[in-house]
Write a protein that holds these residues in place. Structure first.
Motif, PDB file in Angstrom:
ATOM      1  N   SER A  27       0.828  -1.208   0.000  1.00 13.35           N
ATOM      2  CA  SER A  27       0.000   0.000   0.000  1.00 13.35           C
ATOM      3  C   SER A  27       0.863   1.259   0.000  1.00 13.35           C
ATOM      4  CB  SER A  27      -0.932   0.004   1.209  1.00 13.35           C
ATOM      5  OG  SER A  27      -0.175   0.001   2.414  1.00 13.35           O
ATOM      6  N   LEU A  28       2.167   1.123   0.270  1.00 11.66           N
ATOM      7  CA  LEU A  28       3.073   2.266   0.317  1.00 11.66           C
ATOM      8  C   LEU A  28       3.933   2.378  -0.937  1.00 11.66           C
ATOM      9  CD1 LEU A  28       4.378   4.628   1.910  1.00 11.66           C
ATOM     10  CD2 LEU A  28       5.960   2.956   2.864  1.00 11.66           C
ATOM     11  N   ILE A  29       4.371   1.248  -1.491  1.00 14.37           N
ATOM     12  CA  ILE A  29       5.339   1.245  -2.574  1.00 14.37           C
ATOM     13  C   ILE A  29       4.793   0.501  -3.787  1.00 14.37           C
ATOM     14  CG2 ILE A  29       7.667   0.553  -3.228  1.00 14.37           C
ATOM     15  CD1 ILE A  29       8.320   0.811  -0.177  1.00 14.37           C
ATOM     16  N   ARG A  70      11.862   0.453   8.288  1.00 13.75           N
ATOM     17  CA  ARG A  70      12.835  -0.063   9.242  1.00 13.75           C
ATOM     18  C   ARG A  70      14.273   0.001   8.719  1.00 13.75           C
ATOM     19  NH1 ARG A  70      10.919  -4.747   9.349  1.00 13.75           N
ATOM     20  NH2 ARG A  70      12.438  -5.843   8.089  1.00 13.75           N
ATOM     21  N   ALA A  71      14.485  -0.304   7.438  1.00 14.93           N
ATOM     22  CA  ALA A  71      15.852  -0.506   6.956  1.00 14.93           C
ATOM     23  C   ALA A  71      16.343   0.516   5.928  1.00 14.93           C
ATOM     24  CB  ALA A  71      15.964  -1.911   6.352  1.00 14.93           C
ATOM     25  N   ILE A  72      15.450   1.324   5.369  1.00 15.96           N
ATOM     26  CA  ILE A  72      15.868   2.221   4.283  1.00 15.96           C
ATOM     27  C   ILE A  72      15.615   3.692   4.623  1.00 15.96           C
ATOM     28  CG2 ILE A  72      15.482   2.837   1.855  1.00 15.96           C
ATOM     29  CD1 ILE A  72      14.786  -0.174   1.414  1.00 15.96           C
ATOM     30  N   ALA A 127      18.862  -4.214  -0.474  1.00 21.70           N
ATOM     31  CA  ALA A 127      17.951  -4.278  -1.617  1.00 21.70           C
ATOM     32  C   ALA A 127      17.323  -5.659  -1.717  1.00 21.70           C
ATOM     33  CB  ALA A 127      18.690  -3.924  -2.902  1.00 21.70           C
ATOM     34  N   GLU A 128      18.107  -6.694  -1.495  1.00 18.24           N
ATOM     35  CA  GLU A 128      17.587  -8.059  -1.538  1.00 18.24           C
ATOM     36  C   GLU A 128      16.588  -8.292  -0.405  1.00 18.24           C
ATOM     37  OE1 GLU A 128      19.322 -12.517  -0.987  1.00 18.24           O
ATOM     38  OE2 GLU A 128      20.508 -11.125  -2.183  1.00 18.24           O
ATOM     39  N   GLY A 129      16.906  -7.775   0.768  1.00 17.30           N
ATOM     40  CA  GLY A 129      15.977  -7.882   1.894  1.00 17.30           C
ATOM     41  C   GLY A 129      14.653  -7.210   1.587  1.00 17.30           C
ATOM     42  N   PHE A 130      14.721  -6.084   0.883  1.00 17.68           N
ATOM     43  CA  PHE A 130      13.498  -5.388   0.493  1.00 17.68           C
ATOM     44  C   PHE A 130      12.648  -6.252  -0.428  1.00 17.68           C
ATOM     45  CE2 PHE A 130      11.196  -2.766  -2.547  1.00 17.68           C
ATOM     46  CZ  PHE A 130      10.406  -2.023  -1.705  1.00 17.68           C
ATOM     47  N   THR A 131      13.279  -6.859  -1.441  1.00 18.23           N
ATOM     48  CA  THR A 131      12.507  -7.667  -2.393  1.00 18.23           C
ATOM     49  C   THR A 131      11.908  -8.904  -1.742  1.00 18.23           C
ATOM     50  OG1 THR A 131      14.458  -8.879  -3.167  1.00 18.23           O
ATOM     51  CG2 THR A 131      13.861  -6.890  -4.374  1.00 18.23           C
ATOM     52  N   GLU A 132      12.567  -9.419  -0.710  1.00 19.11           N
ATOM     53  CA  GLU A 132      12.090 -10.632  -0.039  1.00 19.11           C
ATOM     54  C   GLU A 132      11.147 -10.352   1.129  1.00 19.11           C
ATOM     55  OE1 GLU A 132      15.647 -12.679   1.004  1.00 19.11           O
ATOM     56  OE2 GLU A 132      16.104 -13.199  -1.071  1.00 19.11           O
ATOM     57  N   ALA A 133      11.035  -9.107   1.551  1.00 24.88           N
ATOM     58  CA  ALA A 133      10.224  -8.763   2.729  1.00 24.88           C
ATOM     59  C   ALA A 133       8.739  -8.991   2.469  1.00 24.88           C
ATOM     60  CB  ALA A 133      10.457  -7.303   3.112  1.00 24.88           C
ATOM     61  N   PRO A 134       8.045  -9.620   3.419  1.00 25.34           N
ATOM     62  CA  PRO A 134       6.606  -9.810   3.251  1.00 25.34           C
ATOM     63  C   PRO A 134       5.843  -8.482   3.269  1.00 25.34           C
ATOM     64  CG  PRO A 134       7.360 -10.706   5.356  1.00 25.34           C
ATOM     65  CD  PRO A 134       8.562 -10.226   4.617  1.00 25.34           C
ATOM     66  N   SER A 135       6.373  -7.493   4.004  1.00 22.79           N
ATOM     67  CA  SER A 135       5.769  -6.157   4.028  1.00 22.79           C
ATOM     68  C   SER A 135       6.813  -5.163   3.554  1.00 22.79           C
ATOM     69  CB  SER A 135       5.299  -5.785   5.436  1.00 22.79           C
ATOM     70  OG  SER A 135       4.900  -4.426   5.459  1.00 22.79           O
ATOM     71  N   LYS A 136       6.666  -4.712   2.300  1.00 17.03           N
ATOM     72  CA  LYS A 136       7.624  -3.770   1.724  1.00 17.03           C
ATOM     73  C   LYS A 136       7.653  -2.453   2.496  1.00 17.03           C
ATOM     74  CE  LYS A 136       8.284  -6.568  -1.775  1.00 17.03           C
ATOM     75  NZ  LYS A 136       8.623  -7.882  -1.309  1.00 17.03           N
ATOM     76  N   GLY A 137       6.479  -1.972   2.885  1.00 20.78           N
ATOM     77  CA  GLY A 137       6.413  -0.711   3.627  1.00 20.78           C
ATOM     78  C   GLY A 137       7.099  -0.799   4.971  1.00 20.78           C
TER      79      GLY A 137
END
Length: 76
Positions: free
Chosen positions: A4-6, A53-55, A38-48
């Motif tokens: 819903s964010l990205i 938290r990390a970016i 970046a890889e953690g972002f693509t694998e995260a169940p919640s992108k937002g």
């Protein structure tokens, strides 16, 4: 991308640059982003949640201009 964010993301590992397109339509380029983040972002169940938290606030961020052409008056 299901967030819903990205709405979208692109990563350039050779430049350590991550481009994010938010649901609002605004686009941002984050510099100095390690491949693991970046890889953690693509694998995260919640992108937002991962983004917050990390970016957000951890990397040099630059707003990008909209790619849509701006209408202008043409003189005859």
């Amino acid at each position: 991308m299901d967030s819903s964010l990205i709405n979208g993301a692109l990563y350039w590992p050779e430049h350590r640059a991550l481009e994010l397109c938010l649901a609002s339509g605004r686009r941002y380029l984050y510099l100095g982003v390690p491949a693991e983040v970046a890889e953690g972002f693509t694998e995260a169940p919640s992108k937002g949640a991962y983004f917050n938290r990390a970016i957000r606030g951890r990397f040099d961020c630059h707003p990008l201009r909209d790619q849509k052409p701006t209408p202008r008056a043409v003189n005859d």
